[in-house]
Scaffold this active site. Sequence first.
Site, PDB file in Angstrom:
ATOM      1  N   PHE A 241       0.823  -1.212   0.000  1.00 18.13           N
ATOM      2  CA  PHE A 241       0.000   0.000   0.000  1.00 18.13           C
ATOM      3  C   PHE A 241       0.852   1.256   0.000  1.00 18.13           C
ATOM      4  O   PHE A 241       2.047   1.224   0.300  1.00 18.13           O
ATOM      5  CB  PHE A 241      -0.926   0.015   1.229  1.00 18.13           C
ATOM      6  CG  PHE A 241      -0.204  -0.039   2.562  1.00 18.13           C
ATOM      7  CD1 PHE A 241       0.436   1.078   3.091  1.00 18.13           C
ATOM      8  CD2 PHE A 241      -0.176  -1.214   3.301  1.00 18.13           C
ATOM      9  CE1 PHE A 241       1.097   1.031   4.313  1.00 18.13           C
ATOM     10  CE2 PHE A 241       0.482  -1.279   4.530  1.00 18.13           C
ATOM     11  CZ  PHE A 241       1.124  -0.147   5.042  1.00 18.13           C
TER      12      PHE A 241
ATOM     13  N   HIS B 105       6.401  -7.425  12.267  1.00 14.43           N
ATOM     14  CA  HIS B 105       6.448  -6.501  11.121  1.00 14.43           C
ATOM     15  C   HIS B 105       5.075  -5.934  10.792  1.00 14.43           C
ATOM     16  O   HIS B 105       4.928  -5.165   9.847  1.00 14.43           O
ATOM     17  CB  HIS B 105       7.063  -7.186   9.902  1.00 14.43           C
ATOM     18  CG  HIS B 105       6.109  -8.003   9.082  1.00 14.43           C
ATOM     19  ND1 HIS B 105       5.254  -8.934   9.622  1.00 14.43           N
ATOM     20  CD2 HIS B 105       5.893  -8.035   7.735  1.00 14.43           C
ATOM     21  CE1 HIS B 105       4.553  -9.496   8.654  1.00 14.43           C
ATOM     22  NE2 HIS B 105       4.907  -8.970   7.507  1.00 14.43           N
TER      23      HIS B 105
ATOM     24  N   ALA C  69       0.453  -6.333  11.962  1.00 12.81           N
ATOM     25  CA  ALA C  69      -0.557  -6.963  12.803  1.00 12.81           C
ATOM     26  C   ALA C  69      -0.576  -8.476  12.607  1.00 12.81           C
ATOM     27  O   ALA C  69      -0.846  -9.233  13.535  1.00 12.81           O
ATOM     28  CB  ALA C  69      -1.935  -6.381  12.490  1.00 12.81           C
TER      29      ALA C  69
END
EC number: 6.5.1.8
Length: 477
Positions: free
Chosen positions: A226, A393, A395
């Site tokens: 993203f 790194h 959730a």
Amino acid sequence: MASKKLIGKDLKKLGFPEGRAIGEAMRVMESAYKGKSILHKKSMLKKVLENPALYAKHETLGPIATALMISKISNKPLEMRQKRIPYSIYGVEGIEPGAINQMEIAMRLPVTKSGALMPDAHQGYGLPIGGVLATENAVIPYGVGVDIGCRMCMTLYDIPPAYVHQNTEELEKMLLDNTRFGQSAFKRPKDHAVLDNSLFGEINIVKSLKDKAWKQIGSSGGGNHFVEFGIGEILTEDNEMGLSPGKYLSVLSHSGSRGLGANIARHYTKLAMDMTKLPSEAKHLAWLDLDSEAGQEYWLAMNLAGDYASACHHQIHERLAKALGERPLAMVENHHNFAWKEQDADGNEIIVHRKGATPAGDGVMGIIPGSMTSPGFIVKGKGVNESINSAAHGAGRLMSRTKAKQSLSKKEVKQHIKKAGITLIGSGLDEAPQVYKDIYEVMDRQKDLVDVVGTFQPKVVRMCGANEAKGKYQEVD
């Protein structure tokens, strides 16, 4: 003598062993030397057979030489340790059994020195995502992962947070104009010094990927990658960035080394599995000895892919900084899916694989994102030996992509995102916020590993859309 197609019987008479070497020889001879006489072909193959190491880096004969060298290695699987080496697990209650089982197997490898499992861990291939593995003089391509050098990068600007709410449509357009995802790319890629690296002319697999690397530079992958506009908040004076506590307009990106890294990973994983025979449950953990030519090649190629991933992020942030008309006050960057040469507590060199894990050495800055509707955290490592200087790194997935598509509806996901006040471009059900673990729980389970110095709240999010995944999105300028 007229040209003739070689057959397996011809190669066996030359002394070629059964298996892959014969297949490679026939393929290369019929593609690169099709017009040559059979005597000429046999003469070349005999030279390679007599001294394969001499031809290992040859542009056309290299694959034959490599196959011959592999054939000399015993096909008998190596023995695993009877008992696994002890390792630390952070937040075991939130980790699925499949990930723990993969870590148990990794801790029985003959080359393993130590390991740790992060609280965002979930099952992957070989080493679990969220797995940290230290080895002795050996690198495991699947311990690094397919997306080599995947990383986080954040820039903070001297622009008040209210700008996000007042200029949402303008920020959407900036993301559409200045980012590309999946199979889509810029018509006019920006140049970068990383593309001048001499390895693009020295290692065959890397050489074949230079055009792809040039076309994809400055773009992001699909899946969970993203680029987001949001509000970064610095919480402490001791933040290593020289920023005063407060809120800043910020950009956060997550992506890796694109087709360059993926193809390097596939090539050397196959090579490692050919050279290091392991029991079936451990086959994806095959390693390359760092004293071997293949191991040294992979190490160089891996580092190049990491540099390329960083270059992609820098170009993303440069484009958006230009669109904003501002220079960033600070940048924070860290990567995962990589292997590092580090030292253990006794001062011995170890190779630390962090597959979906963040470096968290003493004072090392990093970013741990949540989901598109939950905050990410700017952190500073505490340098804990038991975690091999590592942290989560992100959730971590709570739900597989298949399960997400089967159990979630577009309507409920859209409502969830709208309620959170997020503007979303692209993405799919497999990346819905609901598929991720509670980031607050993940952070609580690693409070001994990192200090939180700031947060990031996403506001305008761009991910790979359906058209980009198919390569249908094109730049307009």
